[in-house]
Design a protein around this motif. Structure first.
Motif, mmCIF file in Angstrom:
data_model
loop_
_atom_site.group_PDB
_atom_site.id
_atom_site.type_symbol
_atom_site.label_atom_id
_atom_site.label_comp_id
_atom_site.label_asym_id
_atom_site.label_seq_id
_atom_site.Cartn_x
_atom_site.Cartn_y
_atom_site.Cartn_z
ATOM 1 N N MET A 36 -23.953 17.452 12.892
ATOM 2 C CA MET A 36 -24.552 18.808 12.955
ATOM 3 C C MET A 36 -23.932 19.346 14.035
ATOM 4 N N ARG A 37 -22.848 19.906 13.843
ATOM 5 C CA ARG A 37 -22.245 20.663 15.055
ATOM 6 C C ARG A 37 -21.392 21.824 14.348
ATOM 7 N N TRP A 38 -20.432 22.447 15.158
ATOM 8 C CA TRP A 38 -19.646 23.536 14.502
ATOM 9 C C TRP A 38 -18.961 23.291 13.414
ATOM 10 N N TYR B 289 -25.826 17.385 24.801
ATOM 11 C CA TYR B 289 -26.955 18.306 24.922
ATOM 12 C C TYR B 289 -27.616 18.123 26.194
ATOM 13 N N ALA B 290 -27.986 16.891 26.332
ATOM 14 C CA ALA B 290 -29.036 16.523 27.492
ATOM 15 C C ALA B 290 -28.387 16.954 28.657
ATOM 16 N N ALA B 291 -27.218 16.862 28.686
ATOM 17 C CA ALA B 291 -26.103 17.108 29.960
ATOM 18 C C ALA B 291 -26.375 18.412 30.188
ATOM 19 N N ARG C 16 -18.564 28.272 20.344
ATOM 20 C CA ARG C 16 -19.400 27.494 19.482
ATOM 21 C C ARG C 16 -19.047 26.165 19.704
ATOM 22 N N ARG C 17 -17.760 25.910 20.308
ATOM 23 C CA ARG C 17 -17.236 24.721 20.356
ATOM 24 C C ARG C 17 -18.198 23.719 21.340
ATOM 25 N N GLN D 280 -21.214 23.350 21.011
ATOM 26 C CA GLN D 280 -22.031 22.723 19.782
ATOM 27 C C GLN D 280 -21.518 21.472 19.401
ATOM 28 N N THR D 281 -21.353 20.322 20.082
ATOM 29 C CA THR D 281 -20.846 18.953 19.871
ATOM 30 C C THR D 281 -21.149 17.977 18.585
ATOM 31 N N GLY D 282 -22.497 18.376 18.552
ATOM 32 C CA GLY D 282 -23.038 17.181 17.792
ATOM 33 C C GLY D 282 -23.598 15.928 18.466
ATOM 34 N N VAL D 283 -23.031 15.730 19.674
ATOM 35 C CA VAL D 283 -23.481 14.593 20.423
ATOM 36 C C VAL D 283 -24.612 14.942 21.263
ATOM 37 N N VAL D 284 -25.740 14.020 21.000
ATOM 38 C CA VAL D 284 -26.928 14.405 21.784
ATOM 39 C C VAL D 284 -26.886 14.249 23.250
ATOM 40 N N SER D 285 -25.996 13.344 23.577
ATOM 41 C CA SER D 285 -25.841 13.327 25.276
ATOM 42 C C SER D 285 -25.397 14.119 25.794
ATOM 43 N N LEU E 194 -28.573 10.345 30.162
ATOM 44 C CA LEU E 194 -27.090 10.896 30.249
ATOM 45 C C LEU E 194 -26.050 9.986 30.167
ATOM 46 N N THR F 278 -29.500 19.486 31.698
ATOM 47 C CA THR F 278 -29.666 19.233 33.099
ATOM 48 C C THR F 278 -29.041 20.069 34.019
#
Lengths: 101, 692
Positions: free
Chosen positions: A99-101, B670-672, B660-661, B663-668, A24, B675
């Motif tokens: 790769m996002r909206w 998604y992980a958050a 849809r917002r 879906q940021t593209g930042v992997v962290s 995180l 969790t």
């Protein structure tokens, strides 16, 4: 002298939380990969602990499988990181956000 | 001998249609010869069919199952051929008139240098095909399909001169008005199919033990339970009346009965041979023919019969009055056509099945003759149709004059021309059944009788204005000659209009008390129609003691004095009135320079001339009622129905664009989220599982 199973579980939870914290908060992809390894190994500790608790070897065999999978995952992860570095000149995971909206 | 050639009767004109359409422009007479050959062939084959039917053979065959074939389906839709005395007679009428009209077209279209002739002959071919196929259709759906096809051909041919303003508009009107009636017909067809599908194998067939008229008859009679019929909660007889009236909608539209008669006068914008073929002798007869075809179905319903009779009687009188004031020769003929079809409906409704078919036949001959005669006059007058600009053509066109006169005498109902015999029989049937059964029929009879002198009057007004007196314009002084191709059809039809009535001389039979005079049958048509396929013949419909109209509609003959007295009274009355009307029409207008005596009618004439404002009120119905209603429905559709659909989709679009917002593209992130999701899941499971 047997260590009670609760201790193993506490250790496992601690390792898992360390890994989760790493995922995180870190932006370095290598740190990411290491954190993921920590979480996988937390699961391994649980497998082994319960295996010993129930007197059943299945959990230990599973732990071996997880190790093998983790090795494969690391190989792919390193590959991705290399490509990341080639494209962005850095291994910061927040840079790759196409790769996002 | 079998009827294997029967399909060719209709298919020959279809071939001529294809030929005229594809290579017509390269043929010597632009496709006319193909049409003449095809209709001539159909005529010969029809004569062969009549010969076989006369020998007691009938033909009722399914040719093709085009929908619903195979196991597990209740309803099969088929094409078939039904040849019995009625359809054989009609085949002759249609193919004969079509043949003569093709010949006449050589004079009216080719010799006058019209363009677009392949299109014209293709239209005639397609029409003849559809009409013949309609006539021997073996089931109601097939009849409906060809009924529509003749409507299409009518539209194509009325609008033949589509570059002018009036013909396309008249074509559109004819199409729309008849389509309005056909809509009810279609509902009726579906209704019949649904109603009888459970009870019989062939719910749409016209003839046979399993056909819908026969089943309907058995159900009303009580020899068959109504359990398998779908009558939607009505008593079977009531439901049959409703179905019959729905089908009657198509009849009223096609046979130009009140209130859907308004298209026929406008249809005169088409070429005159087309008016003769389609709008006088055949297509307009399709409606009346349909009633005759499924007469067994109407005969079990007294209400439907009464409505048919009353509409017919009213239309006969109503249209005749309008014919009195018209100036154009074809307009007079158009109104007389409407009026004569009214007589046929009156006959059918009054239980005079044979009388109706008889009048259908004689009318086809004499009205085709009158239209072709009018066509000949129009050629001679260089396409002038106003009778006031004619006059004095008697000496210059003797063949046209004498044949036209024969047709006029037939139309007016003067002894011994064809129209006298058939019209007299129509009125006789209406009178005796009116006396015997219902005063309602007497009212219809009275209207029919009143129309007799009016008919004779306008007919002889037309003859006098056109042929008598002195030429009133230069064109009338020096008319353009007509050739054999015009005279030949006129002579054939002129002979038929004179003698066709001898096929059924009912008053003579009553007078002599014998049905044969030596070897000559005096009521040939009567005998012809009386026998046929079991349950589908005049014997069964009206003649026998246990006939359908007697059993179910309670039609009993009533007489003034004796049967003979009534017959002679009825014949004398209609003949007397016809003679009075004819003499009045002749005397008033047979002058070198006639005056318009109908002007004395004053404002009544304006009403008649404007067709009782029928067009106006129908336009008002369309523009003042239907259009606003449609607009309202449109607004409901656009606003409410579409609004709900659009609303649902815009809600999901909007929420989609917000959600849809994440879906940021930042992997962290998604992980958050994963969790957080896990924690929420754990807490939920914990709360529900009672861990805390």
């Amino acid at each position: 002298m047997a260590v009670p199973v609760e201790y193993y579980l506490l250790l496992s939870a601690a390792v898992f939380c360390v890994g989760l914290f790493g995922i995180l908060t870190r932006r370095n992809a290598l740190m990411f990969l290491m954190s993921v390894e920590l979480m996988l190994n937390a699961a391994n500790i649980n497998f082994v602990a319960f295996s010993q608790y129930w007197g059943n070897l299945t959990g230990q065999v599973f732990a071996l499988f997880v190790l093998a999978l983790a090795a494969a995952e690391v190989a792919i992860g390193i590959g991705i990181i290399l490509v990341l570095y080639r494209n962005f000149g850095d291994v910061d995971v927040t840079l790759a956000r196409e790769m996002r909206w | 001998m079998s009827f294997e050639y029967a399909p060719a009767i209709a298919l020959l004109p279809l071939v001529s249609f294809a030929i005229a359409l594809t290579v017509g422009s390269r043929m010597p007479k632009k496709g006319a010869f193909a049409g003449i050959a095809a209709t001539g062939g159909s005529l010969l084959l029809s004569l062969l069919a009549v010969r076989q039917v006369a020998g007691g053979e009938h033909h009722n065959e399914e040719l093709l199952v085009w929908a619903g074939a195979g196991a597990g389906t209740e309803l099969e839709l088929t094409f078939g051929i039904l040849i019995d005395p009625l359809s054989a007679l009609m085949l002759i009428i249609v193919s004969l008139v079509a043949f003569l009209v093709h010949v006449f077209s050589l004079g009216y279209m080719n010799d006058e240098g019209e363009v677009g002739l392949p299109r014209y002959y293709a239209g005639l071919g397609l029409f003849t095909f559809s009409m013949l196929a309609f006539v021997y259709a073996s089931n109601l759906l097939q009849a409906f399909m060809f009924f529509e096809l003749v409507g299409l051909c009518s539209w194509l041919l009325i609008g033949f001169w589509f570059r002018e303003a009036a013909p396309p508009s008249a074509a559109k009107k004819a199409f729309l008005v008849t389509r309005f009636g056909d809509f009810f017909f279609l509902v009726g067809v579906v209704g019949v199919a649904v109603t009888f599908a459970g009870a019989t194998e062939t719910p749409l067939a016209f003839a046979g033990a399993e056909s819908f008229p026969v089943v309907a008859e058995e159900v009303v009679e009580g020899s068959m339970g109504a359990g398998e019929l779908a009558t939607f909660g009505f008593a079977p007889q009531t439901w049959f009346t409703i179905l019959g009236l729905l089908v009657l909608g198509g009849v009223v539209g096609k046979s130009a009965q009140f209130p859907l008669h308004t298209w026929l006068p406008d249809a005169m914008e088409g070429p005159t041979p087309v008016s003769a073929l389609i709008h006088a002798a055949t297509m307009v007869a399709a409606g009346v023919f349909l009633v005759a075809r499924m007469y067994g179905f109407y005969a079990v319903s007294p209400q439907a019969l009464a409505i048919i009779a009353f509409v017919g009687g009213f239309t006969a009188l109503f249209a005749a009055t309008m014919g009195v004031v018209k100036d154009e020769i074809k307009q007079v003929l158009a109104y007389s056509t409407i009026s004569q079809y009214g007589y046929m409906m009156l006959a059918l409704g009054a239980g005079g099945y044979i009388a109706g078919v008889f009048h259908l036949m004689t009318h086809a001959f004499f009205k085709a003759l009158l239209f072709l005669g009018a066509g000949s006059v129009i050629i001679a007058m260089h396409h002038e149709e106003d009778m006031w600009k004619m006059g004095g053509l008697k000496q210059k066109m003797p063949v046209t004059y004498w044949t036209f006169l024969a047709g006029s005498l037939a139309l007016a109902g003067i002894f011994p021309f064809a129209g006298f015999w058939s019209k007299d029989e129509v009125l006789f049937e209406a009178l005796v059944h009116g006396l015997g059964a219902s005063p309602f029929l007497l009212a219809a009879y009275a209207m029919g009788l009143l129309a007799v002198p009016v008919t004779a009057f306008y007919t002889f007004r037309m003859v006098s204005l056109t042929f008598h007196g002195e030429a009133r314009t230069e064109a009338a002084e020096d008319p353009h000659g007509v050739r054999w191709n015009v005279k030949f059809p006129l002579v054939v039809l002129g002979v038929l209009a004179t003698v066709a009535g001898f096929l059924n001389m009912v008053p003579v039979v009553k007078l002599l008390g014998a049905s044969h005079l030596g070897p000559i049958p005096l009521e040939a048509l009567h005998d012809w129609l009386a026998h046929g396929i079991e349950g589908v013949n005049a014997e069964h419909y009206t003649l026998a003691d246990e006939s359908l109209t007697h059993e179910f509609a309670g039609y009993t003959a009533g007489y003034v004095g004796s049967e003979l007295v009534t017959t002679l009274l009825s014949a004398g009355l209609s003949l007397g009135l016809a003679v009075v009307g004819a003499i009045a029409g002749y005397r008033l207008y047979d002058a070198p320079d006639p005056t318009e005596h109908t002007d004395r009618l004053g404002s009544m004439k304006t009403v008649l001339y404007d067709n009782y404002y029928q067009d106006e009120y129908q336009v008002w119905l369309a523009e003042g009622v239907t259009a606003p209603l449609a607009q309202l429905a449109n607004r409901f559709d656009q606003g409410v129905v579409d609004g709900v659909v659009d609303g649902v989709s815009s809600v999901s679009l909007l929420s989609g664009s917000r959600v849809r917002r994440i879906q940021t593209g930042v992997v962290s992130n998604y992980a958050a989220l994963i969790t957080a999701g896990l924690i929420v899941l754990l807490i939920a499971v914990g709360v529900l599982g009672g861990w805390f």
